[in-house]
Design a protein around this motif. Sequence first.
Motif, PDB file in Angstrom:
ATOM      1  N   LEU A  17     -10.087  -3.982   3.890  1.00  0.00           N
ATOM      2  CA  LEU A  17      -9.599  -5.247   4.844  1.00  0.00           C
ATOM      3  C   LEU A  17      -9.733  -4.709   6.432  1.00  0.00           C
ATOM      4  CD1 LEU A  17      -7.036  -7.877   4.259  1.00  0.00           C
ATOM      5  CD2 LEU A  17      -7.081  -6.773   6.217  1.00  0.00           C
ATOM      6  N   ALA A  18      -8.867  -3.753   6.507  1.00  0.00           N
ATOM      7  CA  ALA A  18      -8.730  -3.175   7.897  1.00  0.00           C
ATOM      8  C   ALA A  18     -10.201  -2.698   8.346  1.00  0.00           C
ATOM      9  CB  ALA A  18      -8.083  -2.224   8.113  1.00  0.00           C
ATOM     10  N   ALA A  19     -11.037  -2.067   7.671  1.00  0.00           N
ATOM     11  CA  ALA A  19     -12.076  -1.594   7.910  1.00  0.00           C
ATOM     12  C   ALA A  19     -13.409  -2.793   8.303  1.00  0.00           C
ATOM     13  CB  ALA A  19     -13.020  -0.783   6.637  1.00  0.00           C
ATOM     14  N   THR A  20     -13.275  -3.753   7.337  1.00  0.00           N
ATOM     15  CA  THR A  20     -14.055  -4.841   7.619  1.00  0.00           C
ATOM     16  C   THR A  20     -13.615  -5.590   9.187  1.00  0.00           C
ATOM     17  OG1 THR A  20     -14.257  -5.430   5.275  1.00  0.00           O
ATOM     18  CG2 THR A  20     -14.698  -7.179   6.810  1.00  0.00           C
ATOM     19  N   ALA A  21     -12.365  -5.884   9.244  1.00  0.00           N
ATOM     20  CA  ALA A  21     -11.918  -6.326  10.565  1.00  0.00           C
ATOM     21  C   ALA A  21     -12.301  -5.469  11.768  1.00  0.00           C
ATOM     22  CB  ALA A  21     -10.510  -6.729  10.307  1.00  0.00           C
ATOM     23  N   LEU A  22     -12.056  -4.412  11.561  1.00  0.00           N
ATOM     24  CA  LEU A  22     -12.630  -3.392  12.777  1.00  0.00           C
ATOM     25  C   LEU A  22     -14.149  -3.601  13.312  1.00  0.00           C
ATOM     26  CD1 LEU A  22     -10.157  -0.522  12.168  1.00  0.00           C
ATOM     27  CD2 LEU A  22     -10.051  -2.093  13.955  1.00  0.00           C
ATOM     28  N   ALA A  76       2.506   2.932  10.071  1.00  0.00           N
ATOM     29  CA  ALA A  76       2.462   3.169  11.442  1.00  0.00           C
ATOM     30  C   ALA A  76       1.177   3.060  12.577  1.00  0.00           C
ATOM     31  CB  ALA A  76       3.457   4.442  11.870  1.00  0.00           C
ATOM     32  N   VAL A  77       0.271   3.802  11.734  1.00  0.00           N
ATOM     33  CA  VAL A  77      -1.095   4.070  12.284  1.00  0.00           C
ATOM     34  C   VAL A  77      -1.673   2.499  12.587  1.00  0.00           C
ATOM     35  CG1 VAL A  77      -3.414   4.915  11.913  1.00  0.00           C
ATOM     36  CG2 VAL A  77      -1.340   6.382  11.705  1.00  0.00           C
ATOM     37  N   CYS A  78      -1.624   1.740  11.355  1.00  0.00           N
ATOM     38  CA  CYS A  78      -2.039   0.344  11.359  1.00  0.00           C
ATOM     39  C   CYS A  78      -1.609  -0.503  12.466  1.00  0.00           C
ATOM     40  CB  CYS A  78      -1.883  -0.183   9.922  1.00  0.00           C
ATOM     41  SG  CYS A  78      -3.240   0.072   8.893  1.00  0.00           S
ATOM     42  N   VAL A  79      -0.135  -0.192  12.810  1.00  0.00           N
ATOM     43  CA  VAL A  79       0.399  -1.068  13.923  1.00  0.00           C
ATOM     44  C   VAL A  79      -0.191  -0.570  15.164  1.00  0.00           C
ATOM     45  CG1 VAL A  79       2.632  -1.322  15.061  1.00  0.00           C
ATOM     46  CG2 VAL A  79       2.687  -1.461  12.679  1.00  0.00           C
ATOM     47  N   ALA A 139     -11.338  -7.352  -0.284  1.00  0.00           N
ATOM     48  CA  ALA A 139     -10.978  -6.796   0.685  1.00  0.00           C
ATOM     49  C   ALA A 139     -12.015  -7.431   2.007  1.00  0.00           C
ATOM     50  CB  ALA A 139     -10.847  -5.432   0.994  1.00  0.00           C
ATOM     51  N   PRO A 140     -13.126  -7.091   1.933  1.00  0.00           N
ATOM     52  CA  PRO A 140     -14.216  -7.531   2.723  1.00  0.00           C
ATOM     53  C   PRO A 140     -13.985  -9.310   3.068  1.00  0.00           C
ATOM     54  CG  PRO A 140     -15.330  -6.135   1.370  1.00  0.00           C
ATOM     55  CD  PRO A 140     -13.923  -6.604   0.725  1.00  0.00           C
ATOM     56  N   ASP A 159      -2.856  -4.961   6.809  1.00  0.00           N
ATOM     57  CA  ASP A 159      -2.868  -3.688   6.257  1.00  0.00           C
ATOM     58  C   ASP A 159      -1.672  -2.535   6.369  1.00  0.00           C
ATOM     59  OD1 ASP A 159      -4.329  -1.510   5.058  1.00  0.00           O
ATOM     60  OD2 ASP A 159      -5.126  -0.824   6.954  1.00  0.00           O
ATOM     61  N   ALA A 160      -1.075  -2.984   7.366  1.00  0.00           N
ATOM     62  CA  ALA A 160       0.223  -2.052   7.609  1.00  0.00           C
ATOM     63  C   ALA A 160       1.349  -2.448   6.686  1.00  0.00           C
ATOM     64  CB  ALA A 160       1.025  -2.295   8.906  1.00  0.00           C
ATOM     65  N   GLY A 161       1.325  -3.754   6.176  1.00  0.00           N
ATOM     66  CA  GLY A 161       2.351  -4.249   5.017  1.00  0.00           C
ATOM     67  C   GLY A 161       1.674  -3.412   3.583  1.00  0.00           C
ATOM     68  N   SER A 162       0.353  -3.382   3.659  1.00  0.00           N
ATOM     69  CA  SER A 162      -0.174  -2.879   2.496  1.00  0.00           C
ATOM     70  C   SER A 162       0.207  -1.400   2.143  1.00  0.00           C
ATOM     71  CB  SER A 162      -1.697  -2.897   2.223  1.00  0.00           C
ATOM     72  OG  SER A 162      -2.311  -1.889   2.877  1.00  0.00           O
ATOM     73  N   TYR A 163       0.417  -0.774   3.255  1.00  0.00           N
ATOM     74  CA  TYR A 163       1.001   0.659   3.341  1.00  0.00           C
ATOM     75  C   TYR A 163       2.266   0.842   2.879  1.00  0.00           C
ATOM     76  CZ  TYR A 163      -3.568   1.978   4.557  1.00  0.00           C
ATOM     77  OH  TYR A 163      -5.088   2.076   4.841  1.00  0.00           O
ATOM     78  N   LEU A 164       3.116  -0.146   3.423  1.00  0.00           N
ATOM     79  CA  LEU A 164       4.515  -0.272   3.132  1.00  0.00           C
ATOM     80  C   LEU A 164       4.691  -0.425   1.809  1.00  0.00           C
ATOM     81  CD1 LEU A 164       5.733  -2.172   6.332  1.00  0.00           C
ATOM     82  CD2 LEU A 164       6.053   0.256   5.738  1.00  0.00           C
ATOM     83  N   ALA A 165       3.812  -1.331   1.039  1.00  0.00           N
ATOM     84  CA  ALA A 165       4.066  -1.743  -0.287  1.00  0.00           C
ATOM     85  C   ALA A 165       3.676  -0.459  -0.873  1.00  0.00           C
ATOM     86  CB  ALA A 165       2.994  -2.600  -0.720  1.00  0.00           C
ATOM     87  N   VAL A 166       2.741   0.521  -0.634  1.00  0.00           N
ATOM     88  CA  VAL A 166       2.567   1.882  -1.357  1.00  0.00           C
ATOM     89  C   VAL A 166       3.724   2.689  -1.326  1.00  0.00           C
ATOM     90  CG1 VAL A 166       1.122   3.964  -1.203  1.00  0.00           C
ATOM     91  CG2 VAL A 166      -0.096   1.671  -0.985  1.00  0.00           C
ATOM     92  N   ALA A 167       4.615   2.687  -0.229  1.00  0.00           N
ATOM     93  CA  ALA A 167       5.501   3.510   0.101  1.00  0.00           C
ATOM     94  C   ALA A 167       6.581   2.775  -1.033  1.00  0.00           C
ATOM     95  CB  ALA A 167       5.969   3.475   1.642  1.00  0.00           C
TER      96      ALA A 167
END
Length: 184
Positions: A17-22, A76-79, A139-140, A159-167
């Motif tokens: 999702l992040a890669a597509t948006a970027l 944090a990197v996503c933010v 994601a795309p 995407d930052a939220g997805s990483y918080l879900a992984v944590a």
Amino acid sequence: VYLASGARAVSSCGDFLAATALVLALQQRGAGGFAVAAVLIAAAAPPVLLVRWTGRLADRADSRLLLIATGLAQAAVCVALAFVSGPAEVIALVAVLAAGLAVTQPCLSALLPSMVPADDLPRAMALSQTAGSVGMMLAPALGGLLMGRFGLRVPLLADAGSYLAVAAGGHLIRTRCGTAPRPR
């Protein structure tokens, strides 16, 4: 197994999702084909280049610690990505995100053999792989929709939220790998 597979799906979806948006944002800003290609390479290269070391890390380090620490760092990197605009900064941060993926994916895969009996392992692996694939497929489209509707910041914060879900998944998964002392 469902929690680990869900974490894998959410993580994969967030990455793509992040890669597509970027990529869409860089293209809109007129950054050109080189910047777009560099973002895609930065997103794909670290998991391939770091596999030798991250596989060992997943086998030897505490899986809970790895998933929580890496998930929080990636969030944090996503933010940070949501607030930078230069192509060089974006490419560097995308590479850092992908390095985190190089840690979390082997860690989630290493947990599966400890979670299920040997007879159920193929089914558990198939569930995990399918979950990751579904995340990558959604994601795309989701990244494009969010980017078109809200701009770049919302997909990156998602995407930052997805990483918080992984944590959170790392915290909730009871099975742990890499905690046994190695023989000398």
